[in-house]
Enzyme design. Structure first.
Site, PDB file in Angstrom:
ATOM      1  N   HIS A 254      -9.983-152.964 -12.697  1.00 36.35           N
ATOM      2  CA  HIS A 254      -9.286-152.308 -11.500  1.00 36.35           C
ATOM      3  C   HIS A 254     -10.173-152.531 -10.326  1.00 36.35           C
ATOM      4  CE1 HIS A 254      -6.441-149.169 -10.078  1.00 36.35           C
ATOM      5  NE2 HIS A 254      -6.900-149.820  -8.943  1.00 36.35           N
TER       6      HIS A 254
ATOM      7  N   ARG B 109      -0.507-151.973 -10.684  1.00 38.42           N
ATOM      8  CA  ARG B 109      -0.759-150.513 -11.749  1.00 38.42           C
ATOM      9  C   ARG B 109      -0.466-151.146 -13.252  1.00 38.42           C
ATOM     10  NH1 ARG B 109      -3.199-148.740  -8.311  1.00 38.42           N
ATOM     11  NH2 ARG B 109      -3.118-146.902  -7.045  1.00 38.42           N
TER      12      ARG B 109
END
Ligand code: NDP
Ligand code: OXD
Length: 309
Positions: A272, A224
């Site tokens: 991502h 993250r």
């Protein structure tokens, strides 16, 4: 069984088709067409708006449309009596290990330096250590981290891993707890982050950690964005304490075009994309939990809300 669906990055039609292979009678309602909120038994969601889950009075299970559940736990109105489950999918695990191996090999084989040399039309062979001389640290030894660590060890790297509780596995030097973190950092030429985002792990990739690593070390963050203190990374790259960073995740996604990471010569970015949710395989585990819910059997892949993962 009525399932509520909400995601702006996955296909509702695909998920319905995949889930109906396992549960032909499944009814799915896609936000905002949810009908009577009292009908909803379970929710399959990625980044739902705050308050949506709390507005469903008969909700019995919340399924994260990803391996991480941080996007759900951030909602202060999350109905905490309702179990939260997450995706655990062997395909996703393999995809993440592919990503980690690609990036670690890129760093190990000095791809950054050779790209720069090619750009400068410079023919120069660099000294190349063996994999066994390259120490790779993996933060997080869960579903994803343990597979990546094992595969890195198969490639011959000297692998260490860090977890909250002690986890021993053959060929991996094991570290755990707060005191284990700096010890792992000290022996990591390349440090890979595969931790869940929690109160304890937010900002863990910071100046203190970078200072403990060998000079010229590199990081890979595929977990993250908020694990990383961005200003500390830029300073460590500037000073040479770190030589490179590979980043798949960012505090702000998508990253704004003005962000300094885009054009940084020592940073490689992916959007991502390390291990995307894959409905055909992920639906197996989701359907299993829907069946368990309707039969009153214990759920699998349950998130511990107190621990945060
Ligand atoms: P798991 O829950 O299976 O594993 C988490 C690991 O982190 C465990 O080993 C756990 O320790 C360790 N951990 C958690 N908190 C701490 C702490 N405070 N100190 C030390 N170790 C800690 O998660 P997954 O492996 O399935 O996924 C990890 C994360 O990867 C997800 O949460 C998600 O954010 C990210 N992800 C990113 C993707 C991408 O495309 N970029 C795709 C999929 C996931 P212990 O073993 O002791 O419990
Ligand atoms: C996940 C992700 O958590 O894709 O699954 O980030």
């Amino acid at each position: 069984m009525v399932l509520l669906y909400r995601s702006s990055s996955d296909s509702a039609a695909l998920w319905l088709a995949e889930l109906r292979r396992h549960i032909p009678e499944l009814e799915m309602r896609v936000v905002p067409e949810i009908g009577n909120p009292k009908d909803i038994d379970a929710a399959l969601v990625w980044k739902p708006p705050a308050g949506l889950l709390a507005s469903l009075p008969n909700l019995k299970m919340i399924v994260s449309l990803g391996a991480g559940a941080d996007h759900l736990l951030e909602d202060a109105s999350l109905p905490r009596h309702v179990p939260v489950v997450r995706l655990v999918d062997p395909y996703m695990t393999e995809a993440m290990s592919e990503y980690v191996l690609t990036q670690v090999l890129r760093l190990h084989r000095q791809d950054f330096a050779y790209r720069a040399q090619q750009h400068a039309r410079l023919w120069r062979e660099l000294p190349q250590p063996n994999a066994s001389e390259r120490r790779v640290g993996v933060l997080g030894l869960g579903e994803l981290g343990s597979d990546a660590a094992r595969k890195l060890a198969v490639f011959g790297f000297s692998v260490g891993g860090w977890s909250r509780s002690e986890r021993r596995s053959p060929g991996i030097e094991s570290f755990h707890g707060r005191e284990g973190l700096m010890a792992l950092a000290r022996r990591s030429d390349i440090l890979v982050c595969l931790l869940p985002l929690t109160r304890e792990t937010e900002g863990i990739l910071d100046a203190r950690l970078f200072a403990a690593m060998p000079k010229g070390a590199a990081i890979v963050n595929a977990a993250r964005g908020r694990h990383l203190v961005e200003a500390d990374l830029l300073a460590a790259l500037e000073s040479g304490q770190l030589s490179a960073a590979v980043l798949d995740v960012f505090s702000e996604e998508p990253l704004s075009p003005a962000h300094p990471f885009w054009g940084h010569p020592k940073i490689i970015m992916t959007p991502h994309a390390a291990a995307a949710t894959h409905a055909p395989t992920a639906a197996v585990g989701v359907a299993e939990n829907l069946r368990r819910l309707s039969d009153g059997r214990p759920l699998i892949n349950v998130v511990d809300l107190a621990r945060g993962y």
